[in-house]
Design a protein around this motif. Sequence first.
Motif, PDB file in Angstrom:
ATOM      1  N   ARG A  56       1.885 -26.460  -9.268  1.00 14.51           N
ATOM      2  CA  ARG A  56       1.700 -26.172  -7.782  1.00 14.51           C
ATOM      3  C   ARG A  56       0.538 -26.500  -7.480  1.00 14.51           C
ATOM      4  NH1 ARG A  56       4.330 -20.983 -10.047  1.00 14.51           N
ATOM      5  NH2 ARG A  56       6.419 -20.979  -9.554  1.00 14.51           N
ATOM      6  N   ALA A  57      -0.661 -25.893  -8.249  1.00 12.21           N
ATOM      7  CA  ALA A  57      -2.002 -26.522  -7.540  1.00 12.21           C
ATOM      8  C   ALA A  57      -2.023 -27.971  -7.163  1.00 12.21           C
ATOM      9  CB  ALA A  57      -3.080 -25.840  -8.443  1.00 12.21           C
ATOM     10  N   LEU A  58      -1.446 -28.745  -8.475  1.00 12.01           N
ATOM     11  CA  LEU A  58      -1.781 -30.267  -8.246  1.00 12.01           C
ATOM     12  C   LEU A  58      -0.795 -30.595  -7.061  1.00 12.01           C
ATOM     13  CD1 LEU A  58      -1.465 -31.297 -11.866  1.00 12.01           C
ATOM     14  CD2 LEU A  58      -3.430 -31.459 -10.453  1.00 12.01           C
ATOM     15  N   LYS A  59       0.233 -30.046  -6.957  1.00 11.16           N
ATOM     16  CA  LYS A  59       1.070 -30.421  -5.811  1.00 11.16           C
ATOM     17  C   LYS A  59       0.521 -30.291  -4.539  1.00 11.16           C
ATOM     18  CE  LYS A  59       5.533 -30.122  -3.691  1.00 11.16           C
ATOM     19  NZ  LYS A  59       6.875 -29.611  -3.773  1.00 11.16           N
ATOM     20  N   GLU A  60      -0.150 -28.988  -4.217  1.00 15.45           N
ATOM     21  CA  GLU A  60      -0.911 -28.753  -3.097  1.00 15.45           C
ATOM     22  C   GLU A  60      -2.203 -29.671  -3.046  1.00 15.45           C
ATOM     23  OE1 GLU A  60      -1.398 -26.897   0.230  1.00 15.45           O
ATOM     24  OE2 GLU A  60       0.109 -26.507  -1.214  1.00 15.45           O
ATOM     25  N   ARG A  61      -2.815 -29.848  -3.848  1.00  9.91           N
ATOM     26  CA  ARG A  61      -3.857 -30.898  -3.684  1.00  9.91           C
ATOM     27  C   ARG A  61      -3.498 -32.244  -3.332  1.00  9.91           C
ATOM     28  NH1 ARG A  61      -9.196 -30.243  -3.413  1.00  9.91           N
ATOM     29  NH2 ARG A  61      -9.574 -31.965  -4.703  1.00  9.91           N
ATOM     30  N   LEU A  62      -2.429 -32.793  -4.153  1.00 10.64           N
ATOM     31  CA  LEU A  62      -1.755 -34.169  -3.817  1.00 10.64           C
ATOM     32  C   LEU A  62      -1.292 -34.265  -2.441  1.00 10.64           C
ATOM     33  CD1 LEU A  62      -0.076 -35.043  -7.005  1.00 10.64           C
ATOM     34  CD2 LEU A  62      -2.162 -36.144  -6.189  1.00 10.64           C
ATOM     35  N   ARG A  63      -0.797 -33.135  -1.579  1.00 14.39           N
ATOM     36  CA  ARG A  63      -0.302 -33.135  -0.344  1.00 14.39           C
ATOM     37  C   ARG A  63      -1.354 -33.479   0.731  1.00 14.39           C
ATOM     38  NH1 ARG A  63       2.323 -27.741   0.397  1.00 14.39           N
ATOM     39  NH2 ARG A  63       3.629 -28.416  -1.004  1.00 14.39           N
ATOM     40  N   GLY A  64      -2.535 -33.330   0.341  1.00 16.39           N
ATOM     41  CA  GLY A  64      -3.539 -33.593   1.215  1.00 16.39           C
ATOM     42  C   GLY A  64      -3.967 -35.008   1.200  1.00 16.39           C
ATOM     43  N   PHE A  65      -3.629 -35.944   0.503  1.00 13.85           N
ATOM     44  CA  PHE A  65      -4.162 -37.204   0.396  1.00 13.85           C
ATOM     45  C   PHE A  65      -2.954 -38.177   1.258  1.00 13.85           C
ATOM     46  CE2 PHE A  65      -5.324 -36.118  -4.200  1.00 13.85           C
ATOM     47  CZ  PHE A  65      -6.926 -36.296  -3.613  1.00 13.85           C
ATOM     48  N   GLY A  66      -1.959 -37.916   1.871  1.00 16.54           N
ATOM     49  CA  GLY A  66      -1.364 -38.420   2.817  1.00 16.54           C
ATOM     50  C   GLY A  66      -0.458 -39.710   2.377  1.00 16.54           C
ATOM     51  N   GLN A  67      -0.626 -40.223   1.054  1.00 17.79           N
ATOM     52  CA  GLN A  67       0.321 -41.089   0.420  1.00 17.79           C
ATOM     53  C   GLN A  67       0.692 -40.684  -0.611  1.00 17.79           C
ATOM     54  OE1 GLN A  67      -1.895 -44.753  -0.854  1.00 17.79           O
ATOM     55  NE2 GLN A  67      -3.455 -43.749   0.533  1.00 17.79           N
ATOM     56  N   PRO A  68       1.943 -41.262  -1.035  1.00 18.88           N
ATOM     57  CA  PRO A  68       2.639 -40.700  -2.363  1.00 18.88           C
ATOM     58  C   PRO A  68       1.734 -41.201  -3.358  1.00 18.88           C
ATOM     59  CG  PRO A  68       4.032 -42.206  -1.070  1.00 18.88           C
ATOM     60  CD  PRO A  68       2.827 -42.287  -0.371  1.00 18.88           C
ATOM     61  N   PRO A  69       1.852 -40.327  -4.341  1.00 23.04           N
ATOM     62  CA  PRO A  69       0.780 -40.410  -5.347  1.00 23.04           C
ATOM     63  C   PRO A  69       1.409 -41.568  -6.398  1.00 23.04           C
ATOM     64  CG  PRO A  69       1.976 -38.396  -5.793  1.00 23.04           C
ATOM     65  CD  PRO A  69       2.196 -38.894  -4.361  1.00 23.04           C
ATOM     66  N   ASP A  70       0.558 -42.029  -7.386  1.00 28.97           N
ATOM     67  CA  ASP A  70       0.938 -43.205  -8.231  1.00 28.97           C
ATOM     68  C   ASP A  70       2.029 -42.392  -9.281  1.00 28.97           C
ATOM     69  OD1 ASP A  70       1.157 -45.054  -9.929  1.00 28.97           O
ATOM     70  OD2 ASP A  70      -0.570 -45.021 -10.811  1.00 28.97           O
ATOM     71  N   PRO A  71       3.135 -42.851  -9.699  1.00 30.18           N
ATOM     72  CA  PRO A  71       3.956 -42.328 -10.579  1.00 30.18           C
ATOM     73  C   PRO A  71       3.278 -42.336 -12.044  1.00 30.18           C
ATOM     74  CG  PRO A  71       5.335 -43.766  -9.259  1.00 30.18           C
ATOM     75  CD  PRO A  71       3.804 -44.048  -8.844  1.00 30.18           C
ATOM     76  N   ASP A  72       2.696 -43.186 -12.325  1.00 27.13           N
ATOM     77  CA  ASP A  72       1.865 -43.024 -13.630  1.00 27.13           C
ATOM     78  C   ASP A  72       0.934 -41.983 -13.648  1.00 27.13           C
ATOM     79  OD1 ASP A  72       3.369 -45.318 -14.730  1.00 27.13           O
ATOM     80  OD2 ASP A  72       2.034 -46.746 -13.933  1.00 27.13           O
ATOM     81  N   ALA A  73       0.323 -41.970 -12.724  1.00 31.03           N
ATOM     82  CA  ALA A  73      -0.795 -40.894 -12.783  1.00 31.03           C
ATOM     83  C   ALA A  73      -0.267 -39.560 -12.854  1.00 31.03           C
ATOM     84  CB  ALA A  73      -1.637 -40.838 -11.419  1.00 31.03           C
ATOM     85  N   ILE A  74       0.911 -39.456 -11.951  1.00 31.02           N
ATOM     86  CA  ILE A  74       1.725 -38.032 -12.198  1.00 31.02           C
ATOM     87  C   ILE A  74       2.233 -37.918 -13.691  1.00 31.02           C
ATOM     88  CG2 ILE A  74       3.892 -36.908 -11.359  1.00 31.02           C
ATOM     89  CD1 ILE A  74       1.808 -36.802  -9.275  1.00 31.02           C
ATOM     90  N   ALA A  75       2.761 -38.959 -14.341  1.00 28.97           N
ATOM     91  CA  ALA A  75       3.185 -38.738 -15.601  1.00 28.97           C
ATOM     92  C   ALA A  75       1.888 -38.308 -16.624  1.00 28.97           C
ATOM     93  CB  ALA A  75       3.731 -40.251 -16.186  1.00 28.97           C
ATOM     94  N   ARG A  76       0.907 -38.814 -16.286  1.00 27.26           N
ATOM     95  CA  ARG A  76      -0.443 -38.525 -17.094  1.00 27.26           C
ATOM     96  C   ARG A  76      -0.698 -37.193 -16.800  1.00 27.26           C
ATOM     97  NH1 ARG A  76      -1.798 -43.824 -15.419  1.00 27.26           N
ATOM     98  NH2 ARG A  76      -3.338 -42.726 -13.918  1.00 27.26           N
TER      99      ARG A  76
END
Length: 100
Positions: A56-76
Amino acid sequence: MTVRIVQRVRDRMECMRVRPLLQSLVDGQLDDARRELVATHLEACRRCGLAASTYRALKERLRGFGQPPDPDAIARLEEFIDQLADEHGEGGPPPVTERP
């Protein structure tokens, strides 16, 4: 003592069943039955609760970046979250250490 071992094995099996559903829970993609199953487990399992809170915390932080996160970064990050939950779920949060 044997009963405690059996219960721990059952708990771990339940974690293995629930852990893959955590991201879908956070994303609001579970049906009612699965959401209830995961919610019930999270009430009793500190390890999986820690993983869900981190998602939940990561999703909230990523929401602020404005562009989709890298799928490899999410997997890591998911792998890291699972490692944290496994290592520190029963004994409390990980100790805070300074990085060089």
